[in-house]
Design an enzyme around this catalytic site. Structure first.
Site, short mmCIF file in Angstrom:
data_model
loop_
_atom_site.label_atom_id
_atom_site.label_comp_id
_atom_site.label_asym_id
_atom_site.label_seq_id
_atom_site.Cartn_x
_atom_site.Cartn_y
_atom_site.Cartn_z
N LYS A 1 1.75 -7.17 -6.87
CA LYS A 1 1.90 -6.86 -8.30
C LYS A 1 2.01 -8.18 -9.09
O LYS A 1 1.68 -9.24 -8.56
CB LYS A 1 3.11 -5.95 -8.52
CG LYS A 1 2.93 -4.56 -7.92
CD LYS A 1 1.78 -3.81 -8.60
CE LYS A 1 1.53 -2.46 -7.96
NZ LYS A 1 0.32 -1.83 -8.49
N GLY B 1 -3.79 -6.96 -14.69
CA GLY B 1 -4.59 -6.52 -13.54
C GLY B 1 -5.50 -5.36 -13.92
O GLY B 1 -6.65 -5.28 -13.46
N SER C 1 -4.85 3.30 -5.30
CA SER C 1 -4.79 2.43 -6.47
C SER C 1 -5.68 2.98 -7.57
O SER C 1 -6.89 3.13 -7.39
CB SER C 1 -5.25 1.02 -6.09
OG SER C 1 -5.68 0.31 -7.24
N ASP D 1 5.46 1.25 -10.17
CA ASP D 1 5.92 0.26 -11.16
C ASP D 1 7.42 0.38 -11.45
O ASP D 1 8.00 -0.51 -12.07
CB ASP D 1 5.14 0.42 -12.47
CG ASP D 1 3.68 0.01 -12.32
OD1 ASP D 1 3.36 -0.73 -11.37
OD2 ASP D 1 2.86 0.42 -13.16
#
Ligand code: S3P
Length: 432
Positions: free
Chosen positions: A343, A95, A168, A316
């Site tokens: 995710k 990503g 983000s 994460d």
């Protein structure tokens, strides 16, 4: 896709390991090195599949990158020197590669196409293509630019003031990289602070970046100059062994050279709050990034509530925090973490499904999960990474405290961020 029988019922984990390079920083070292003037030398680069995807994309853009183990040298070509790729840029499972490169390529007068794997094809890209379009970018993709494959016809951009609805770093960095090539200034404001590796590294390349609370501003037209980067160990990789050390009986593990950037240390705060026996030593700063050695020992843990500002600082790590919570006294509530759904997998679903298979008491919520700590060994079971590296590693750590046979399908995905994970786990098992 193979199925691997995991080591279970581990008597103790002991010894010391060097944590491999940070994934976020490794990606950025290639990207900024490529658009800089002159050579950039990177040490302790992460040789994970995601970062290798970034290297391969920039090679297709005509950048010379030489690699000898985790030492990488990039011959920077400047923004003007990137060549129109004749091949599709394949970002694999990454990503970060996809979102940052869309921003970077939007302001360069070349045409490019970007594709990734099955997981990337499901991840929302509107969060970057929309603000980039506001800057004048010409990007197309499935569902009006929300999904890969993406086609980018780069051209002139105008600075923007973007109020991001999500915290983000991929969104923020994508816009900042576009802003470097835009007229005027580009500003991004976030609801909570996300990781700031792009800002720190841009400064190391000689770019002026202004930060004011949750707002970052960059002036277009600035040039980058090649530099030397020592990549710190990835705290997101260290997290698996921090949790392993805290929950496996008779353990004492030292993890060396771990990146301690405050936008990433939510896992440390959680461990401390849950009562883990954790020591932080040898704190230092290299290339604008703080680093330390961490020692963790088997601990008595208590359940806590995790939500709000801390979420982007540990996003994460939530899969492995869920595992940690199964061994605590009392309930752990994780909330405000709806981002988990977009995710590498929907990590609310995959964490709940796979930990339940091993006997954990865990239920999903709309924006997180609730774990009832049982303070007892997990059971055996057949588990699946679902192609998600962090789910795979979390399950391998879970197996260490399981009293039955655990079979993991698709453990290969772990090489996305930690190719030497099982080697390191074995070192610690043998160190007992
Ligand atoms: C990353 C940012 C985070 C993180 C990802 C790496 C980065 O994603 O989850 O693993 O390197 O910028 P978001 O920006 O989507 O939160």
């Amino acid at each position: 896709m193979n199925t691997q029988k995991l080591q279970t019922n581990i008597a103790g984990l002991n010894g010391s390991i060097d944590i491999p390079g940070d994934k976020s920083i490794s990606h950025r070292s290639i990207m900024l090195g490529a658009i800089a003037q002159g050579k950039t030398i990177v040490d302790n680069f992460l040789l994970g599949d995601d970062c290798l995807s970034t290297i391969s994309c920039f090679e297709k853009l005509g950048v010379k990158i030489s690699q000898d183990n985790n030492h990488v040298e990039i011959e920077g070509v400047g923004f003007d020197g990137l060549r129109e790729p004749v091949e599709v840029l394949d970002t694999g499972n990454s990503g970060t590669t996809t979102r940052l490169m869309v921003g970077l390529l939007s302001g360069i007068p070349i045409h490019s196409c970007m594709i990734g794997d099955e997981s990337i094809a499901k991840r929302p890209m509107k969060r970057v293509t929309e603000p980039l379009r506001q800057m004048g970018a010409k990007i197309d993709g499935r569902e009006d630019g929300n999904f890969t494959p993406l086609a980018i016809r780069g051209g002139s951009l105008e600075g923007v003031h973007y109020q991001s609805p999500v915290a983000s770093a991929q969104v923020k960095s994508s816009i900042l990289l576009a802003g470097l090539n835009a007229t005027g200034t580009t500003t991004v404001t976030e609801p909570h602070k996300s990781r700031d590796h792009t800002e720190r590294m841009l400064r190391a390349f000689g770019v002026e970046v202004e930060e004011n609370g949750l707002t970052v501003t960059i002036k277009g037209g600035q040039k980058l100059t090649g530099t030397t980067i020592q990549v710190p160990g990835d705290i997101s990789s260290a997290a698996f062994f921090l949790v392993a050390g805290a929950i496996v009986p008779n353990s004492r593990i030292t993890l060396k050279n771990v990146g301690m950037n405050p936008t990433r240390t939510g896992i440390i705060d959680v461990l401390v709050k849950m009562g883990a026996r954790l020591e932080i030593e040898n704190e230092r700063v290299e290339n604008n990034e703080p680093i330390a050695d961490l020692t963790i020992q088997t601990s008595n843990l208590k359940g806590i509530e995790i939500g709000g500002d801390i979420i982007p600082r540990l996003i994460d790590e939530i899969p492995v925090i869920a595992l940690l919570a199964t061994q605590a006294d009392g309930k752990t509530i994780i909330k405000d973490a709806g981002e988990l759904k977009v995710k590498e997998t929907n990590r609310i679903d995959t964490v709940v499904r796979e930990l339940s298979e091993l006997g954990a008491v865990i239920e999903p919520t709309d924006d997180g999960m609730i774990i009832s700590g049982q303070k007892k060994q997990l059971t055996g079971g057949d588990v699946h990474s679902h192609g998600d590296h962090r789910i795979g590693m979390m399950l391998a750590v879970a197996a260490c405290i399981s009293n039955g046979e655990v079979n993991l399908t698709d453990s290969e995905s772990i090489s996305v961020s930690y190719p030497s994970f099982f080697e390191h786990l074995n070192v610690l098992i043998e160190g007992n």
